[in-house]
Design an enzyme around this catalytic site. Sequence first.
Site, PDB file in Angstrom:
ATOM      1  N   ASP A  13      -6.883  -7.496  -6.245  1.00  0.00           N
ATOM      2  CA  ASP A  13      -5.332  -6.817  -6.107  1.00  0.00           C
ATOM      3  C   ASP A  13      -4.868  -6.756  -7.529  1.00  0.00           C
ATOM      4  OD1 ASP A  13      -5.803  -6.788  -3.392  1.00  0.00           O
ATOM      5  OD2 ASP A  13      -4.976  -8.860  -3.049  1.00  0.00           O
ATOM      6  N   LYS A  16      -7.074  -2.115  -9.299  1.00  0.00           N
ATOM      7  CA  LYS A  16      -8.411  -1.363  -9.494  1.00  0.00           C
ATOM      8  C   LYS A  16      -8.298   0.127  -9.203  1.00  0.00           C
ATOM      9  CE  LYS A  16     -10.622  -4.595  -7.008  1.00  0.00           C
ATOM     10  NZ  LYS A  16      -9.663  -5.792  -6.978  1.00  0.00           N
ATOM     11  N   LYS A  18      -5.833   2.060  -8.495  1.00  0.00           N
ATOM     12  CA  LYS A  18      -5.038   3.149  -9.374  1.00  0.00           C
ATOM     13  C   LYS A  18      -5.911   3.347 -10.469  1.00  0.00           C
ATOM     14  CE  LYS A  18      -1.021   3.067 -12.446  1.00  0.00           C
ATOM     15  NZ  LYS A  18       0.147   2.349 -12.749  1.00  0.00           N
ATOM     16  N   HIS A  41      -7.343  -1.063  -1.448  1.00  0.00           N
ATOM     17  CA  HIS A  41      -6.828  -0.365  -2.953  1.00  0.00           C
ATOM     18  C   HIS A  41      -5.890   0.490  -2.636  1.00  0.00           C
ATOM     19  CE1 HIS A  41     -11.092  -1.395  -4.355  1.00  0.00           C
ATOM     20  NE2 HIS A  41     -10.527  -2.657  -4.060  1.00  0.00           N
ATOM     21  N   THR A 241     -15.437 -14.670  -1.632  1.00  0.00           N
ATOM     22  CA  THR A 241     -16.192 -13.712  -0.499  1.00  0.00           C
ATOM     23  C   THR A 241     -17.516 -13.847  -0.422  1.00  0.00           C
ATOM     24  OG1 THR A 241     -16.005 -11.392   0.451  1.00  0.00           O
ATOM     25  CG2 THR A 241     -16.339 -11.641  -2.042  1.00  0.00           C
ATOM     26  N   THR A 303      -4.270  -7.140   4.703  1.00  0.00           N
ATOM     27  CA  THR A 303      -3.739  -8.066   5.906  1.00  0.00           C
ATOM     28  C   THR A 303      -2.318  -8.172   6.105  1.00  0.00           C
ATOM     29  OG1 THR A 303      -4.122 -10.076   4.352  1.00  0.00           O
ATOM     30  CG2 THR A 303      -6.183  -9.540   5.850  1.00  0.00           C
ATOM     31  N   ARG A 306       1.372 -12.424   2.416  1.00  0.00           N
ATOM     32  CA  ARG A 306       2.156 -12.753   1.055  1.00  0.00           C
ATOM     33  C   ARG A 306       0.950 -13.260   0.186  1.00  0.00           C
ATOM     34  NH1 ARG A 306       7.717 -14.397  -0.652  1.00  0.00           N
ATOM     35  NH2 ARG A 306       8.405 -13.290   0.769  1.00  0.00           N
ATOM     36  N   ARG A 307       0.880 -12.655  -1.063  1.00  0.00           N
ATOM     37  CA  ARG A 307      -0.149 -13.247  -1.882  1.00  0.00           C
ATOM     38  C   ARG A 307       0.604 -14.482  -2.814  1.00  0.00           C
ATOM     39  NH1 ARG A 307      -0.907  -7.187  -4.027  1.00  0.00           N
ATOM     40  NH2 ARG A 307      -2.553  -6.375  -2.243  1.00  0.00           N
ATOM     41  N   ASP A 335       5.293  -4.297 -16.063  1.00  0.00           N
ATOM     42  CA  ASP A 335       6.648  -3.903 -15.571  1.00  0.00           C
ATOM     43  C   ASP A 335       7.246  -5.172 -14.800  1.00  0.00           C
ATOM     44  OD1 ASP A 335       4.762  -2.807 -13.819  1.00  0.00           O
ATOM     45  OD2 ASP A 335       6.264  -2.205 -12.574  1.00  0.00           O
ATOM     46  N   VAL A 416       2.681   0.505 -15.905  1.00  0.00           N
ATOM     47  CA  VAL A 416       3.967   0.196 -16.206  1.00  0.00           C
ATOM     48  C   VAL A 416       4.691   0.552 -14.707  1.00  0.00           C
ATOM     49  CG1 VAL A 416       3.933   0.544 -18.433  1.00  0.00           C
ATOM     50  CG2 VAL A 416       4.375   2.408 -17.362  1.00  0.00           C
TER      51      VAL A 416
HETATM   52  P1  GDP Z   1      -6.669  -3.245  -6.011  1.00  0.00           P
HETATM   53  O1  GDP Z   1      -7.182  -4.128  -4.691  1.00  0.00           O
HETATM   54  O2  GDP Z   1      -7.080  -3.945  -7.339  1.00  0.00           O
HETATM   55  O3  GDP Z   1      -6.827  -1.872  -6.131  1.00  0.00           O
HETATM   56  O4  GDP Z   1      -4.931  -3.654  -5.848  1.00  0.00           O
HETATM   57  P2  GDP Z   1      -4.025  -3.635  -4.732  1.00  0.00           P
HETATM   58  O5  GDP Z   1      -3.849  -2.158  -4.447  1.00  0.00           O
HETATM   59  O6  GDP Z   1      -4.553  -4.332  -3.668  1.00  0.00           O
HETATM   60  O7  GDP Z   1      -2.645  -4.115  -5.142  1.00  0.00           O
HETATM   61  C1  GDP Z   1      -1.925  -3.503  -6.558  1.00  0.00           C
HETATM   62  C2  GDP Z   1      -0.639  -3.264  -6.092  1.00  0.00           C
HETATM   63  O8  GDP Z   1       0.107  -2.978  -7.283  1.00  0.00           O
HETATM   64  C3  GDP Z   1      -0.535  -1.798  -5.406  1.00  0.00           C
HETATM   65  O9  GDP Z   1       0.415  -1.875  -4.426  1.00  0.00           O
HETATM   66  C4  GDP Z   1      -0.416  -0.884  -6.298  1.00  0.00           C
HETATM   67  O10 GDP Z   1       0.278   0.322  -5.961  1.00  0.00           O
HETATM   68  C5  GDP Z   1       0.395  -1.581  -7.406  1.00  0.00           C
HETATM   69  N1  GDP Z   1       0.168  -1.353  -8.870  1.00  0.00           N
HETATM   70  C6  GDP Z   1      -0.935  -1.023  -9.700  1.00  0.00           C
HETATM   71  N2  GDP Z   1      -0.445  -0.991 -10.891  1.00  0.00           N
HETATM   72  C7  GDP Z   1       0.729  -1.197 -10.897  1.00  0.00           C
HETATM   73  C8  GDP Z   1       1.656  -1.366 -12.272  1.00  0.00           C
HETATM   74  O11 GDP Z   1       1.162  -1.157 -13.233  1.00  0.00           O
HETATM   75  N3  GDP Z   1       3.061  -1.557 -11.784  1.00  0.00           N
HETATM   76  C9  GDP Z   1       3.341  -1.883 -10.560  1.00  0.00           C
HETATM   77  N4  GDP Z   1       4.870  -2.102 -10.352  1.00  0.00           N
HETATM   78  N5  GDP Z   1       2.665  -1.832  -9.460  1.00  0.00           N
HETATM   79  C10 GDP Z   1       1.077  -1.501  -9.720  1.00  0.00           C
HETATM   80  P1  IMO Z   2      -9.370  -6.183  -3.518  1.00  0.00           P
HETATM   81  O1  IMO Z   2     -10.532  -5.125  -3.704  1.00  0.00           O
HETATM   82  C1  IMO Z   2      -7.827  -9.965  -2.634  1.00  0.00           C
HETATM   83  C2  IMO Z   2     -10.294 -12.998  -0.209  1.00  0.00           C
HETATM   84  C3  IMO Z   2      -9.592 -13.099   1.266  1.00  0.00           C
HETATM   85  C4  IMO Z   2     -10.025 -14.555   1.161  1.00  0.00           C
HETATM   86  C5  IMO Z   2     -11.629 -14.262   0.453  1.00  0.00           C
HETATM   87  C6  IMO Z   2     -12.635 -14.371   1.542  1.00  0.00           C
HETATM   88  O2  IMO Z   2      -8.334  -5.558  -2.578  1.00  0.00           O
HETATM   89  O3  IMO Z   2      -9.057  -6.640  -4.683  1.00  0.00           O
HETATM   90  P2  IMO Z   2     -13.212 -12.427   3.017  1.00  0.00           P
HETATM   91  O4  IMO Z   2     -12.755 -11.586   4.223  1.00  0.00           O
HETATM   92  O5  IMO Z   2     -14.131 -11.511   2.026  1.00  0.00           O
HETATM   93  O6  IMO Z   2     -14.534 -13.207   3.608  1.00  0.00           O
HETATM   94  O7  IMO Z   2     -12.452 -13.426   2.484  1.00  0.00           O
HETATM   95  O8  IMO Z   2     -11.663 -13.493  -0.233  1.00  0.00           O
HETATM   96  N1  IMO Z   2     -10.319 -11.617  -0.804  1.00  0.00           N
HETATM   97  C7  IMO Z   2      -9.553 -10.834  -1.302  1.00  0.00           C
HETATM   98  N2  IMO Z   2      -8.331 -11.217  -1.992  1.00  0.00           N
HETATM   99  N3  IMO Z   2      -8.295  -8.810  -2.775  1.00  0.00           N
HETATM  100  C8  IMO Z   2      -9.380  -8.574  -2.130  1.00  0.00           C
HETATM  101  O9  IMO Z   2      -9.794  -7.207  -2.357  1.00  0.00           O
HETATM  102  C9  IMO Z   2     -10.179  -9.584  -1.402  1.00  0.00           C
HETATM  103  N4  IMO Z   2     -11.149  -9.257  -0.721  1.00  0.00           N
HETATM  104  C10 IMO Z   2     -11.128 -10.750  -0.249  1.00  0.00           C
HETATM  105  O10 IMO Z   2      -8.162 -13.151   1.022  1.00  0.00           O
HETATM  106  O11 IMO Z   2      -9.268 -15.481   0.425  1.00  0.00           O
HETATM  107 MG    MG Z   3      -6.330  -4.952  -2.921  1.00  0.00          MG
END
Ligand code: GDP
Ligand code: IMO
Ligand code: MG
Length: 430
Positions: A13, A16, A18, A41, A241, A303, A306-307, A335, A416
């Site tokens: 999270d 990636k 973006k 994502h 994972t 899911t 809360r992270r 930011d 940002v």
């Molecule tokens: P990923 O799994 O690595 O693609 O990331 P996620 O999408 O799960 O989580 C990143 C969250 O942060 C998303 O809700 C994005 O829209 C948001 N996000 C990404 N880059 C930025 C940033 O630079 N600033 C802020 N405020 N939010 C961001």
């Molecule tokens: P993105 O691509 C955050 C975590 C789960 C759990 C562990 C194992 O969005 O960054 P699984 O269902 O894979 O067997 O769960 O890995 N997990 C992630 N946490 N971002 C992810 O993907 C995740 N993919 C798996 O929360 O702790």
């Molecule tokens: Mg994610």
Amino acid sequence: MSVTVVLGSQWGDEGKGKLVDILSAEFDVCARCAGGNNAGHTIVVPIGPEKKKTTFAFHLLPSGLINPECTGIIGSGVVVHVPSFFVELDELQKQGLDCTGRLFISDRAHLVFDFHQIVDGLKEVELGGKSIGTTKKGIGPAYSAKASRSGLRVHHLFDHNTFAEKFRKIVEGRFKRYGHFEYDTEGEIVRYKALAERLRPYVVDSVVYLHKALAENKRVLVEGANALMLDLDFGTYPFVTSSSTTIGGVCTGLGIPPKKIGKTIGVMKAYTTRVGGGPFPTEQLNDVGTHFQEVGREFGTTTGRRRRCGWLDLVVMKHSMLINGYDSINLTKLDILDDLAEVKVATKYLVDGKEILGFPADLDVLGKVEVSYVTLPGWRTSIEKATTFDELPENCKKYIYFIESFLGVPVEWIGVGPARESMVKKEIKN
Ligand code: GDP
Ligand code: IMO
Ligand code: MG
């Protein structure tokens, strides 16, 4: 033509999706190499003539699909739940994104079935207080089946009788191990006959497809899923994972040699988050953690959980850097630190007062480490409108320089804000 790779450098999270969305404007192909629909994502982009801000959530499909010129590939290393594949595709269609003729899936990819998801939940219950906190998408059980050579792959769908025979046997095995859970085996077999026909036009030999694309000088972008600290080998095992989320997983998951990889970009959040169980040395169970959760809107895309949140951990990042060898970093969500008076960064782990080298394999050792922090002054200014590096406040630049000098890798992009345009590009020497 060489391949560019985007990888998560922490516990997932990082943002990636973006970066992949932004880069995909310059790429012909965007490929997923590992993981499944455990990934989430989120991308915020302006769509249509009115440029309406639209949020997309990608799980199994590559985020590069937002670019209408980009072809998506789901590689052999990915595990695919076919019904979810179509749910996601239909959702994109509804949001106005037509993927016809530009989305392909490897015939070697392993299948995730509903029974894997049920087993995922049952395994978690068995673990009780030591549960991993999986996404319950059946990822672990599907990769376990692959490793134990009893899995079913995409190509198996096209020989229905053999598929049905193998499927019955596998489900029977799961009943023996986990008791007779509710599951309509014969109904599933019928459902998969129809799903196979729907899937057929998407299925390719992805090795042939990718290598042909490279030979034709097509630009290929790989979208990592999950992240380094969730890697089966190098993450916080067993709280990981079940796939190779590292640069190694790019080669094994797509069938491309390391020499084809030209550039690897690590995506790193300006603080740290993790979802689910497992150690987290810089976790802040206090106002700072709550600030990151609330201002950073740290709720899972897959899911809704809360992270957990804490300070940036450069010990984690050094470990991550050694394994993936990032050429540059995308620092995201900077930011979210805007309002803080001071910002801390973990630089060392100490055991019995002595610094330890590397990231400990043994979770008991990890549980004992004392984290040493460097404190830097905050900038207390909104950076959301910044479009160039020069516009960033001095203390914000100092934070970036500190990271660069500690890791020995340049920061090339700075997030940002969540939207596509909220990304500052910093010039780096290539
Ligand atoms: P990923 O799994 O690595 O693609 O990331 P996620 O999408 O799960 O989580 C990143 C969250 O942060 C998303 O809700 C994005 O829209 C948001 N996000 C990404 N880059 C930025 C940033 O630079 N600033 C802020 N405020 N939010 C961001
Ligand atoms: P993105 O691509 C955050 C975590 C789960 C759990 C562990 C194992 O969005 O960054 P699984 O269902 O894979 O067997 O769960 O890995 N997990 C992630 N946490 N971002 C992810 O993907 C995740 N993919 C798996 O929360 O702790
Ligand atoms: Mg994610």
